[in-house]
Design an enzyme around this catalytic site. Structure first.
Site, PDB file in Angstrom:
ATOM      1  N   GLU A  24       0.791  -1.160   0.048  1.00  0.00           N
ATOM      2  CA  GLU A  24      -0.067   0.108  -0.053  1.00  0.00           C
ATOM      3  C   GLU A  24       0.858   1.137   0.061  1.00  0.00           C
ATOM      4  OE1 GLU A  24      -1.397   1.825   3.194  1.00  0.00           O
ATOM      5  OE2 GLU A  24      -0.892   0.334   4.673  1.00  0.00           O
ATOM      6  N   LYS A 158      -3.261  -1.280  14.777  1.00  0.00           N
ATOM      7  CA  LYS A 158      -2.432  -0.332  15.362  1.00  0.00           C
ATOM      8  C   LYS A 158      -2.843  -0.226  16.820  1.00  0.00           C
ATOM      9  CE  LYS A 158      -1.909   2.237  11.192  1.00  0.00           C
ATOM     10  NZ  LYS A 158      -3.105   1.776  10.661  1.00  0.00           N
TER      11      LYS A 158
END
Ligand code: PSU
Ligand code: MN
Length: 308
Positions: A24, A158
């Site tokens: 990405e 995350k």
């Protein structure tokens, strides 16, 4: 359907059944600081090539969804300050208005799947943010993974997020979740969270078999492979917890919303840990790219599965 620009080497690899891994570009444009981001982008591609895997970094360049960036495009994504962060809903606008932008886990997964690429490596998924009850902030990564047949190698979600709530959402959304050589869900900057996983795999061939059976069952959802960062590379727990509290408080003071939140938190981490979180983040991504290479290789070697 809108035409994707697929780099020649990616197209040839897919056509001949050789392994390809998607990467990405939001991680490059908005997750890592310049100029280190460009070095990392090149290094990730090199790690794949060294393993006989063709890299396909994905972004939208002048309105064209591009699968496999050339050096110029990569330099633009990494180098300029006005690269948009494009989630799925932003893709048609960027295309129509001929913009250049970086793709998130959500939009990269979608474009990779459209191009026939099955394996994708990133850092950490987006998810449910802490304080969700007030902000309703949940990354579009989750709903997109629910309807996109791609295998994403990540270090969990995350640690700036509400990890428990994100795991519940992944369950609700029907996203298959595998621990890579671990029974404990990893926490991005930290090797472990307090959450155990239902399923563990120890070899790339097992993941390829799960992918094949997901296809055989007609599932259209993602397989998430959660790969913990090495214990020596993780961020010190006390430093992590202190900086996280400060960063969340500052984001709230500034009233940050929407797509600005995650880049702000990551940038604050990199600054306030004097680069320690940056080194961990880079170790995370390297580690994921390596595992993704093995999975893509196992997948491409499976008899009878569609190429890609
Ligand atoms: N992993 C990283 N750094 C990043 C990201 C992932 O190590 O910057 C990006 C991915 O593109 C992911 C995005 O999709 O963060 C999540 O943003 P949001 O929370 O706004 O959905
Ligand atoms: Mn969000």
């Amino acid at each position: 359907m809108r035409k994707l620009a697929v780099a020649d080497e990616v197209r040839v690899a897919l056509e001949s059944g050789r392994p390809v891994v998607a990467l990405e570009s939001t991680l490059i444009a908005h997750g890592l600081p310049r100029p280190r981001n460009q070095e990392v982008a090149a290094e990730l591609e090199a790690l794949l090539r060294d393993r006989g895997v063709t890299p396909a970094t994905i972004a939208v360049i002048d309105g064209t969804p591009t699968i496999g960036l050339d050096a110029d495009a990569l330099a633009r994504i990494a180098g300029s300050t006005d690269v948009a962060k494009l989630s799925v809903r932003d893709l048609p606008v960027a295309c129509a208005l001929r913009r250049t932008g970086a793709t998130t886990v959500a939009s990269t997964s979608l474009l990779a799947a459209r191009a026939g690429i099955r394996v994708f490596a990133t850092g950490g998924l987006g998810g449910v943010h802490r304080g969700w009850a007030d902000s309703a902030d949940e990354s579009a990564d989750l709903v997109t993974l629910a309807r996109t047949p791609v295998t994403v190698v990540c270090a969990g979600v995350k640690s700036i997020l509400d990890v428990g709530a994100t795991l519940e959402r992944l369950e609700t959304l029907g996203v298959t979740l595998l621990g890579w050589r671990t029974d404990i869900f990893p926490g991005f900057y930290r090797s472990r969270t307090g959450f155990t996983l239902d399923w563990r795999v120890d070899a790339a061939g097992e993941v390829a078999s799960v992918m094949a059976d997901a296809d055989a069952l007609g599932l259209r959802s993602a397989v998430v492979v959660a790969n913990p960062v090495g214990e020596t590379d993780q961020l010190d727990r006390h430093l992590h917890d202190r900086v996280l509290a400060e960063a969340l408080a500052e984001a709230a003071r500034r009233g940050l919303r929407g797509k600005a939140v995650t880049p702000f938190l990551l940038e604050t981490f990199h600054r306030e840990t004097a680069g320690a979180s940056l080194e961990t983040n880079i170790a995370v991504v390297r580690n994921n790219v390596t595992v993704a290479a093995d999975i893509a290789t196992a997948w491409s070697g499976k008899p009878g599965v569609p190429r890609g």
